[in-house]
Design a protein around this motif. Structure first.
Motif, mmCIF file in Angstrom:
data_model
loop_
_atom_site.group_PDB
_atom_site.id
_atom_site.type_symbol
_atom_site.label_atom_id
_atom_site.label_comp_id
_atom_site.label_asym_id
_atom_site.label_seq_id
_atom_site.Cartn_x
_atom_site.Cartn_y
_atom_site.Cartn_z
ATOM 1 N N ALA A 1 -3.952 -6.796 -5.748
ATOM 2 C CA ALA A 1 -5.258 -6.353 -5.260
ATOM 3 C C ALA A 1 -5.356 -6.205 -3.753
ATOM 4 O O ALA A 1 -6.325 -5.618 -3.252
ATOM 5 C CB ALA A 1 -6.337 -7.338 -5.726
ATOM 6 N N SER A 2 -4.389 -6.720 -3.002
ATOM 7 C CA SER A 2 -4.591 -6.831 -1.552
ATOM 8 C C SER A 2 -4.360 -5.535 -0.797
ATOM 9 O O SER A 2 -4.880 -5.361 0.311
ATOM 10 C CB SER A 2 -3.670 -7.923 -0.986
ATOM 11 O OG SER A 2 -2.302 -7.615 -1.254
ATOM 12 N N THR A 3 -3.582 -4.607 -1.350
ATOM 13 C CA THR A 3 -3.270 -3.373 -0.630
ATOM 14 C C THR A 3 -3.210 -2.196 -1.600
ATOM 15 O O THR A 3 -3.237 -2.362 -2.818
ATOM 16 C CB THR A 3 -1.907 -3.472 0.089
ATOM 17 O OG1 THR A 3 -0.879 -3.737 -0.883
ATOM 18 C CG2 THR A 3 -1.903 -4.562 1.132
ATOM 19 N N ARG B 1 -6.243 -2.327 -3.980
ATOM 20 C CA ARG B 1 -7.381 -2.469 -3.061
ATOM 21 C C ARG B 1 -8.465 -1.440 -3.377
ATOM 22 O O ARG B 1 -9.674 -1.742 -3.304
ATOM 23 C CB ARG B 1 -6.887 -2.307 -1.627
ATOM 24 C CG ARG B 1 -7.960 -2.469 -0.559
ATOM 25 C CD ARG B 1 -7.378 -2.186 0.815
ATOM 26 N NE ARG B 1 -8.376 -2.303 1.848
ATOM 27 C CZ ARG B 1 -8.705 -3.422 2.457
ATOM 28 N NH1 ARG B 1 -8.092 -4.544 2.134
ATOM 29 N NH2 ARG B 1 -9.625 -3.451 3.393
ATOM 30 N N GLU B 2 -8.061 -0.232 -3.743
ATOM 31 C CA GLU B 2 -9.045 0.801 -4.087
ATOM 32 C C GLU B 2 -9.790 0.449 -5.368
ATOM 33 O O GLU B 2 -10.982 0.742 -5.498
ATOM 34 C CB GLU B 2 -8.350 2.155 -4.225
ATOM 35 C CG GLU B 2 -7.720 2.665 -2.936
ATOM 36 C CD GLU B 2 -8.706 2.769 -1.788
ATOM 37 O OE1 GLU B 2 -9.897 3.069 -2.050
ATOM 38 O OE2 GLU B 2 -8.291 2.532 -0.636
ATOM 39 N N PHE B 3 -9.101 -0.194 -6.309
ATOM 40 C CA PHE B 3 -9.798 -0.655 -7.509
ATOM 41 C C PHE B 3 -10.816 -1.742 -7.161
ATOM 42 O O PHE B 3 -11.899 -1.795 -7.749
ATOM 43 C CB PHE B 3 -8.795 -1.181 -8.541
ATOM 44 C CG PHE B 3 -8.186 -0.115 -9.400
ATOM 45 C CD1 PHE B 3 -8.968 0.592 -10.305
ATOM 46 C CD2 PHE B 3 -6.839 0.187 -9.317
ATOM 47 C CE1 PHE B 3 -8.412 1.580 -11.112
ATOM 48 C CE2 PHE B 3 -6.271 1.175 -10.112
ATOM 49 C CZ PHE B 3 -7.066 1.865 -11.017
ATOM 50 N N ASP C 1 -6.938 -13.013 2.121
ATOM 51 C CA ASP C 1 -7.999 -13.495 3.022
ATOM 52 C C ASP C 1 -8.605 -12.341 3.810
ATOM 53 O O ASP C 1 -9.829 -12.290 4.020
ATOM 54 C CB ASP C 1 -7.432 -14.540 3.982
ATOM 55 C CG ASP C 1 -7.052 -15.838 3.276
ATOM 56 O OD1 ASP C 1 -7.553 -16.078 2.167
ATOM 57 O OD2 ASP C 1 -6.242 -16.608 3.851
ATOM 58 N N LYS C 2 -7.762 -11.424 4.237
ATOM 59 C CA LYS C 2 -8.247 -10.247 4.961
ATOM 60 C C LYS C 2 -9.129 -9.385 4.065
ATOM 61 O O LYS C 2 -10.179 -8.887 4.497
ATOM 62 C CB LYS C 2 -7.056 -9.439 5.482
ATOM 63 C CG LYS C 2 -7.450 -8.242 6.336
ATOM 64 C CD LYS C 2 -6.211 -7.532 6.874
ATOM 65 C CE LYS C 2 -6.602 -6.324 7.719
ATOM 66 N NZ LYS C 2 -5.399 -5.619 8.250
ATOM 67 N N LEU C 3 -8.724 -9.245 2.813
ATOM 68 C CA LEU C 3 -9.529 -8.475 1.851
ATOM 69 C C LEU C 3 -10.897 -9.115 1.651
ATOM 70 O O LEU C 3 -11.925 -8.424 1.675
ATOM 71 C CB LEU C 3 -8.780 -8.403 0.516
ATOM 72 C CG LEU C 3 -9.516 -7.720 -0.635
ATOM 73 C CD1 LEU C 3 -9.630 -6.213 -0.393
ATOM 74 C CD2 LEU C 3 -8.802 -7.976 -1.968
#
Length: 264
Positions: A10-12, A16-18, A42-44
């Motif tokens: 999920a992070s990139t 990430r778009e999902f 954490d950034k996300l």
């Protein structure tokens, strides 16, 4: 009962778009974002907001998936979306990877998808969705990318069959088969092999693929294909013998299978 979505990788990139697509759905209370690197998660979370719950996890590790099962059983949750996006590729010949690297690709790209489904389906009510990321590479055997394409062929066939098996539960399963995407996959997948994938035709933006996949899943479709080019390749793989499709692939990549590696 908390309504959640679980997204792996999920992070990139596409994952990430999902996350962005699901975040807009008011009926989802929380998104469980799973990836290997906690710093990226954490950034996300910082960018997206408190609706994100981060879980750092290697999905090729069976024990970690068992931990996720325990989290679900004690969490008073129901899963409305399970999006299996985690996976990785290496562009090279079979002999360029060692046994551990080869089996890890199978464990993550296949074992992780199957295990996540087995763990999550008991918590999914009627009307829920499973979205598994396959690939255009699933349409045919791909020399010098053979292991990756084979794992994605499994995901495609497994998901479409699973969709039938889950009809009595009212759950849909959708296999997403994107072509080349503008993500970091290529940097990670390229290892400098003498014979490898180097030509990436008709690259697409991951946000468009994610939106198309969400729309197709909501319509109950078992297959999601974005772009005219990928649809054309899909039809070609149905009509032409696989040996012909493999020849086209080698021509596109400018690979001569009979030439000796330069290091020899």
């Amino acid at each position: 009962m908390k309504k959640i979505a679980i997204i792996t990788g999920a992070s990139t990139g596409l994952g990430r778009e999902f996350v962005k697509c699901i975040y807009k759905k008011n009926e989802i209370d929380e998104i469980w974002a799973i990836a290997r690197h906690q710093d990226k998660l954490d950034k996300l979370k910082k960018q997206m907001g408190s609706k994100i719950r981060t879980i750092s996890m290697d999905l090729s590790d069976r024990n970690r998936i068992k931990e996720l099962d325990s989290m679900l059983s004690s969490g008073n949750v129901e899963i409305r979306y399970l999006i299996n996006n985690a996976g990785y590729a290496k562009f090279c010949s079979y002999g360029d990877l060692n046994i551990e690297e080869s089996l890890n690709m199978i464990d993550l790209n296949i074992g992780g998808v199957v295990a996540m489904g087995l763990v999550c389906i008991p918590y999914m009510p009627r009307g829920s969705h499973i979205i598994n990321i396959a690939s255009q590479a699933a349409f045919q055997p791909l020399p010098y990318q053979n292991l990756y394409s084979s794992t994605k062929a499994f995901v495609r066939n497994y998901t479409r069959a699973l969709n039938i098996e889950l009809k009595d539960r009212g759950i849909t399963a959708t296999a997403v088969c994107p072509g080349w995407l503008k993500t970091d996959l290529y940097r990670r997948a390229s290892i400098g092999a003498d014979k490898a994938t180097r030509k990436f035709a008709c690259m697409a933006m991951p946000d468009r693929v994610a939106k198309k996949a969400m729309a197709d899943a909501d319509k109950g479709r078992d297959l999601s294909i974005y772009s005219f080019y990928v649809n054309f390749c899909h039809i070609g793989a149905k009509l032409l013998p696989q040996r012909v499709m493999m020849k086209f692939w080698l021509l596109q990549q400018h690979i001569n299978p009979y030439s000796r590696p330069s290091q020899q």
